[in-house]
Scaffold this motif. Structure first.
Motif, PDB file in Angstrom:
ATOM      1  N   TYR A   1       0.842  -1.196   0.000  1.00 53.04           N
ATOM      2  CA  TYR A   1       0.000   0.000   0.000  1.00 53.04           C
ATOM      3  C   TYR A   1       0.880   1.251   0.000  1.00 53.04           C
ATOM      4  CZ  TYR A   1      -3.530   3.332   1.676  1.00 53.04           C
ATOM      5  OH  TYR A   1      -4.367   4.414   1.816  1.00 53.04           O
ATOM      6  N   PHE A   2       1.899   1.244   0.843  1.00 57.56           N
ATOM      7  CA  PHE A   2       2.795   2.393   0.954  1.00 57.56           C
ATOM      8  C   PHE A   2       3.657   2.549  -0.298  1.00 57.56           C
ATOM      9  CE2 PHE A   2       6.687   4.465   2.772  1.00 57.56           C
ATOM     10  CZ  PHE A   2       6.099   5.682   3.057  1.00 57.56           C
TER      11      PHE A   2
ATOM     12  N   ARG B   1       2.879   2.172  -3.427  1.00 54.75           N
ATOM     13  CA  ARG B   1       2.165   2.986  -4.416  1.00 54.75           C
ATOM     14  C   ARG B   1       2.123   4.455  -4.015  1.00 54.75           C
ATOM     15  NH1 ARG B   1       2.225   1.158  -9.448  1.00 54.75           N
ATOM     16  NH2 ARG B   1       1.112  -0.817  -9.720  1.00 54.75           N
ATOM     17  N   LEU B   2       1.997   4.720  -2.726  1.00 52.81           N
ATOM     18  CA  LEU B   2       1.992   6.110  -2.263  1.00 52.81           C
ATOM     19  C   LEU B   2       3.341   6.764  -2.516  1.00 52.81           C
ATOM     20  CD1 LEU B   2       0.094   5.735   1.148  1.00 52.81           C
ATOM     21  CD2 LEU B   2      -0.808   6.611  -1.007  1.00 52.81           C
ATOM     22  N   VAL B   3       4.421   6.020  -2.269  1.00 51.61           N
ATOM     23  CA  VAL B   3       5.767   6.544  -2.507  1.00 51.61           C
ATOM     24  C   VAL B   3       5.963   6.835  -3.994  1.00 51.61           C
ATOM     25  CG1 VAL B   3       8.231   5.975  -2.462  1.00 51.61           C
ATOM     26  CG2 VAL B   3       6.804   5.445  -0.492  1.00 51.61           C
TER      27      VAL B   3
ATOM     28  N   GLN C   1       3.736   7.537  -6.198  1.00 50.84           N
ATOM     29  CA  GLN C   1       2.935   8.711  -6.550  1.00 50.84           C
ATOM     30  C   GLN C   1       3.611   9.998  -6.080  1.00 50.84           C
ATOM     31  OE1 GLN C   1      -1.146   8.501  -5.231  1.00 50.84           O
ATOM     32  NE2 GLN C   1      -1.426  10.704  -5.389  1.00 50.84           N
ATOM     33  N   ASN C   2       4.166   9.990  -4.861  1.00 51.88           N
ATOM     34  CA  ASN C   2       4.851  11.173  -4.347  1.00 51.88           C
ATOM     35  C   ASN C   2       6.063  11.536  -5.193  1.00 51.88           C
ATOM     36  OD1 ASN C   2       4.233  10.110  -0.944  1.00 51.88           O
ATOM     37  ND2 ASN C   2       3.106  11.600  -2.158  1.00 51.88           N
TER      38      ASN C   2
ATOM     39  N   GLY D   1       4.976  15.326   0.937  1.00 50.31           N
ATOM     40  CA  GLY D   1       4.005  14.320   0.507  1.00 50.31           C
ATOM     41  C   GLY D   1       4.248  12.970   1.155  1.00 50.31           C
ATOM     42  N   LEU D   2       5.523  12.644   1.366  1.00 48.65           N
ATOM     43  CA  LEU D   2       5.851  11.368   2.000  1.00 48.65           C
ATOM     44  C   LEU D   2       5.366  11.324   3.447  1.00 48.65           C
ATOM     45  CD1 LEU D   2       9.460  10.764   0.610  1.00 48.65           C
ATOM     46  CD2 LEU D   2       7.401   9.439   0.074  1.00 48.65           C
TER      47      LEU D   2
ATOM     48  N   SER E   1       1.821  10.616   3.338  1.00 48.39           N
ATOM     49  CA  SER E   1       1.629   9.212   2.975  1.00 48.39           C
ATOM     50  C   SER E   1       1.862   8.300   4.174  1.00 48.39           C
ATOM     51  CB  SER E   1       2.576   8.827   1.833  1.00 48.39           C
ATOM     52  OG  SER E   1       2.242   9.518   0.649  1.00 48.39           O
TER      53      SER E   1
ATOM     54  N   ILE F   1      -1.234   8.522   6.253  1.00 45.77           N
ATOM     55  CA  ILE F   1      -2.305   7.680   5.708  1.00 45.77           C
ATOM     56  C   ILE F   1      -2.030   6.214   6.008  1.00 45.77           C
ATOM     57  CG2 ILE F   1      -3.399   6.897   3.574  1.00 45.77           C
ATOM     58  CD1 ILE F   1      -2.823   9.698   2.418  1.00 45.77           C
ATOM     59  N   LEU F   2      -0.771   5.796   5.851  1.00 42.68           N
ATOM     60  CA  LEU F   2      -0.382   4.411   6.140  1.00 42.68           C
ATOM     61  C   LEU F   2      -0.665   4.064   7.591  1.00 42.68           C
ATOM     62  CD1 LEU F   2       1.211   1.738   5.466  1.00 42.68           C
ATOM     63  CD2 LEU F   2       3.259   2.969   6.225  1.00 42.68           C
TER      64      LEU F   2
END
Length: 227
Positions: free
Chosen positions: A114-115, A117-119, A121-122, A155-156, A159, A162-163
């Protein structure tokens, strides 16, 4: 009568204070271990996802497709089913398939993809010009990655926030199958024993934790945002 009901509820919660305290500790153990592990594993995975994508430093369409496929598959895997499926692995690794430590392993695995994909994207949000300028100065790949992470730091942080909140939610679900923590307490007392006050109290506690985590994350992200 309302006052009596409130007093009865308060008295019952006080009787459970030791179990509530232990459940909080178990929840923080699960959250702490899984968040740190997910940040490390998912962070590395996310960086490789970004670097191997189109027009990036280590562009490799086949490798990116493989990493992306694995990530998508694991993200789509229902958490409770994943926890059951990993029972033999966790038991062979730590000797038990129940408890906060065993649940932490599953939480870490679920959170990592999950994380990732967030990374990714950031890192995509970092202006291409910054990367090109760094490359033109003859920077090494490691230096370029460092610049990317520095530019994406705000952004990280969001993220990670959110994680952390997602893993807190998963940790409550882990209580359904022996993970321990506040979710387990809510199910045992709030659901099976019909003690609604316990369920309400735990929901309030989890809500306060989510609000606190989000508030801290927003504050740190704002301080790190140099735009």
């Amino acid at each position: 009568m309302l006052a009596m009901s409130f007093n009865d509820a308060t008295a019952r919660l006080w009787e459970l204070r030791n179990e509530i305290w232990q459940a909080m500790i178990d929840t923080f153990v699960m959250l702490g271990i899984s968040t740190v592990a997910a940040i490390i594993i998912g962070g590395l995975f996310g960086v490789f996802l970004f670097l191997t994508s189109d027009k990036q430093l280590l562009q490799n369409k086949s490798f990116y497709a493989l990493l992306g496929g694995i990530t998508n598959f694991m993200r789509a895997f229902p958490f409770v089913i994943l926890m059951i499926a990993m029972t033999p692995f966790t038991k062979s690794l730590i000797g038990t398939s129940i408890g906060p430590i065993a649940a932490s392993l599953v939480l870490a695995l679920a959170g990592s993809f999950y994380f990732a994909r967030l990374v990714e994207q950031n890192l995509r949000e970092v202006p291409r010009g910054i990367v090109e300028a760094t490359e033109s100065m003859g920077a090494t790949p490691f230096t370029i990655i460092k610049v990317l992470l520095t530019e994406a730091r705000s952004g990280l942080v969001l993220s990670v926030t959110i994680l952390c909140i997602s893993l807190l939610s998963y940790s409550a679900a882990a209580g359904m199958i022996g993970g321990g923590g506040l979710g387990d307490l809510a199910i045992r007392y709030g659901y099976y024993r019909y003690q609604t006050e316990v369920m309400i109290f735990i929901v309030i506690m989890l809500s306060i934790m989510v609000i606190g985590i989000q508030g801290i994350g927003n504050l740190l992200a704002a301080k790190l945002d140099k735009r």
